[in-house]
Design a protein around this motif. Sequence first.
Motif, PDB file in Angstrom:
ATOM      1  N   GLN A 133     -44.377  36.814  79.691  1.00 48.21           N
ATOM      2  CA  GLN A 133     -44.967  37.872  78.871  1.00 48.21           C
ATOM      3  C   GLN A 133     -46.436  38.139  79.175  1.00 48.21           C
ATOM      4  O   GLN A 133     -46.996  39.117  78.682  1.00 48.21           O
ATOM      5  CB  GLN A 133     -44.827  37.538  77.374  1.00 48.21           C
ATOM      6  N   GLY A 134     -47.072  37.287  79.946  1.00 48.92           N
ATOM      7  CA  GLY A 134     -48.483  37.480  80.252  1.00 48.92           C
ATOM      8  C   GLY A 134     -49.347  37.317  79.024  1.00 48.92           C
ATOM      9  O   GLY A 134     -49.041  36.561  78.111  1.00 48.92           O
ATOM     10  N   ASP A 174     -32.802  40.025  71.500  1.00 51.30           N
ATOM     11  CA  ASP A 174     -33.946  40.538  72.247  1.00 51.30           C
ATOM     12  C   ASP A 174     -35.289  40.080  71.690  1.00 51.30           C
ATOM     13  O   ASP A 174     -36.219  39.778  72.451  1.00 51.30           O
ATOM     14  CB  ASP A 174     -33.903  42.071  72.252  1.00 51.30           C
ATOM     15  N   ALA A 175     -35.413  40.064  70.374  1.00 51.80           N
ATOM     16  CA  ALA A 175     -36.676  39.683  69.732  1.00 51.80           C
ATOM     17  C   ALA A 175     -36.373  38.739  68.582  1.00 51.80           C
ATOM     18  O   ALA A 175     -35.428  38.970  67.812  1.00 51.80           O
ATOM     19  CB  ALA A 175     -37.421  40.922  69.220  1.00 51.80           C
ATOM     20  N   VAL A 176     -37.174  37.677  68.469  1.00 49.39           N
ATOM     21  CA  VAL A 176     -36.881  36.613  67.511  1.00 49.39           C
ATOM     22  C   VAL A 176     -38.051  36.442  66.544  1.00 49.39           C
ATOM     23  O   VAL A 176     -39.081  35.860  66.890  1.00 49.39           O
ATOM     24  CB  VAL A 176     -36.602  35.286  68.245  1.00 49.39           C
ATOM     25  N   PRO A 177     -37.921  36.952  65.316  1.00 50.35           N
ATOM     26  CA  PRO A 177     -38.957  36.754  64.307  1.00 50.35           C
ATOM     27  C   PRO A 177     -38.839  35.369  63.662  1.00 50.35           C
ATOM     28  O   PRO A 177     -37.746  34.972  63.232  1.00 50.35           O
ATOM     29  CB  PRO A 177     -38.686  37.866  63.288  1.00 50.35           C
ATOM     30  N   LEU A 178     -39.937  34.650  63.613  1.00 51.18           N
ATOM     31  CA  LEU A 178     -39.971  33.336  62.981  1.00 51.18           C
ATOM     32  C   LEU A 178     -40.797  33.437  61.701  1.00 51.18           C
ATOM     33  O   LEU A 178     -41.949  33.865  61.722  1.00 51.18           O
ATOM     34  CB  LEU A 178     -40.587  32.303  63.924  1.00 51.18           C
ATOM     35  N   ASP A 224     -38.892  38.062  73.257  1.00 55.40           N
ATOM     36  CA  ASP A 224     -40.058  38.231  72.393  1.00 55.40           C
ATOM     37  C   ASP A 224     -39.934  37.283  71.204  1.00 55.40           C
ATOM     38  O   ASP A 224     -38.903  37.252  70.524  1.00 55.40           O
ATOM     39  CB  ASP A 224     -40.140  39.676  71.873  1.00 55.40           C
ATOM     40  N   ILE A 225     -40.973  36.508  70.960  1.00 50.08           N
ATOM     41  CA  ILE A 225     -41.024  35.626  69.799  1.00 50.08           C
ATOM     42  C   ILE A 225     -42.161  36.118  68.910  1.00 50.08           C
ATOM     43  O   ILE A 225     -43.326  36.143  69.316  1.00 50.08           O
ATOM     44  CB  ILE A 225     -41.220  34.160  70.202  1.00 50.08           C
ATOM     45  N   ILE A 226     -41.794  36.533  67.707  1.00 50.41           N
ATOM     46  CA  ILE A 226     -42.713  37.230  66.812  1.00 50.41           C
ATOM     47  C   ILE A 226     -42.946  36.376  65.563  1.00 50.41           C
ATOM     48  O   ILE A 226     -41.992  36.009  64.879  1.00 50.41           O
ATOM     49  CB  ILE A 226     -42.135  38.600  66.401  1.00 50.41           C
ATOM     50  N   ILE A 227     -44.197  36.088  65.256  1.00 50.96           N
ATOM     51  CA  ILE A 227     -44.515  35.278  64.081  1.00 50.96           C
ATOM     52  C   ILE A 227     -44.740  36.218  62.901  1.00 50.96           C
ATOM     53  O   ILE A 227     -45.571  37.113  62.962  1.00 50.96           O
ATOM     54  CB  ILE A 227     -45.743  34.394  64.319  1.00 50.96           C
TER      55      ILE A 227
END
Length: 327
Positions: A52-53, A231-235, A272-275
């Motif tokens: 993801q840079g 695709d995207a993982v909200p924690l 994508d890991i989204i807090i």
Amino acid sequence: MSLNTEDCLSIARGIITGSPPDLKTLHDICETPDDDVFNLLAGADLIRNFYQGKKINLCTICNAKSGKCSENCGFCPQSAFHQTQIENYGLLGKEELTQIPKRLSGSHVNRYSVVTSGRGLSSDEVDLVAQAFLSLEGKRLSYCASLGIIQDQDFDVLKNAGVTRYHHNLETAESHFKKICTTHTFKDRIDNIKRAQKAGFEICSGGIFGIGETNSQILELALELKRLDIDAVPLNFLSPIPGTPMEGLSKLTPLKCLKIIALFRYVLPEKDIIICGGRQLNLKQLVPFMFHAGANGIMTGNYLTTQGASLEDDIEMIIQLGFEALV
């Protein structure tokens, strides 16, 4: 086995070169004691930087229908089963649903989601939400909907309105699910996600931690999300709300939260890991380390029933850390 920094860097290099860790290694990551969590961050940071840079995604939500939910999720103050002090209201109108994206369309926020309480919206309510999204045509933002368990034709309506991502959390591992909710099943959630995928949506799905789950169940959830190719993982980290069955349950430490983030990065290197909810309350002074633990996205602004950080404060933090807010 206790993992040192070089162990974690070796695991990360293996992931980058196509050799993911075996189940035993992932269990070792799960059982890492708080004192050694920063060893995990070395590898998680390497993985995040490779895939993801330095770019950080920012999303924001509109709590479009609040409270009086028919489901009994034990952590949620919006459930009609719990006596809480949150605001209750029906589905917002078109003008209210479009206020936030109109205000933020020139900002660093790149995704806007409409979120509603309840098992799922009716088709008429989905149509109203879709009309709101249609009226935003030409804005720079990407759109997400979190409307619960809906019908196949409703997914088509949202797709035609320009929504590209559907959000539906699994919340926790299947083996723990019945302890937090009995009004619907884990399979109901899986089926809804699969139907959204079939309709052509990207999927945003994650969970909430601090609700009595074990370390093994945290890994179980991560592996299920990997199996589903989310695709995207909200924690989310529990913000105990008075009146809910879990108001006194959370025993998370900031280091435990960082370990959870890092574990998800090792399991889901390219995603994508989204807090999201509870980051300030649970990570406390370690909030900035969430990116080095592997996160590449945050929810900015308020959450469903609790306050979050301002967009300005989040942008300042991202810049100070040497990261870049994605435009």
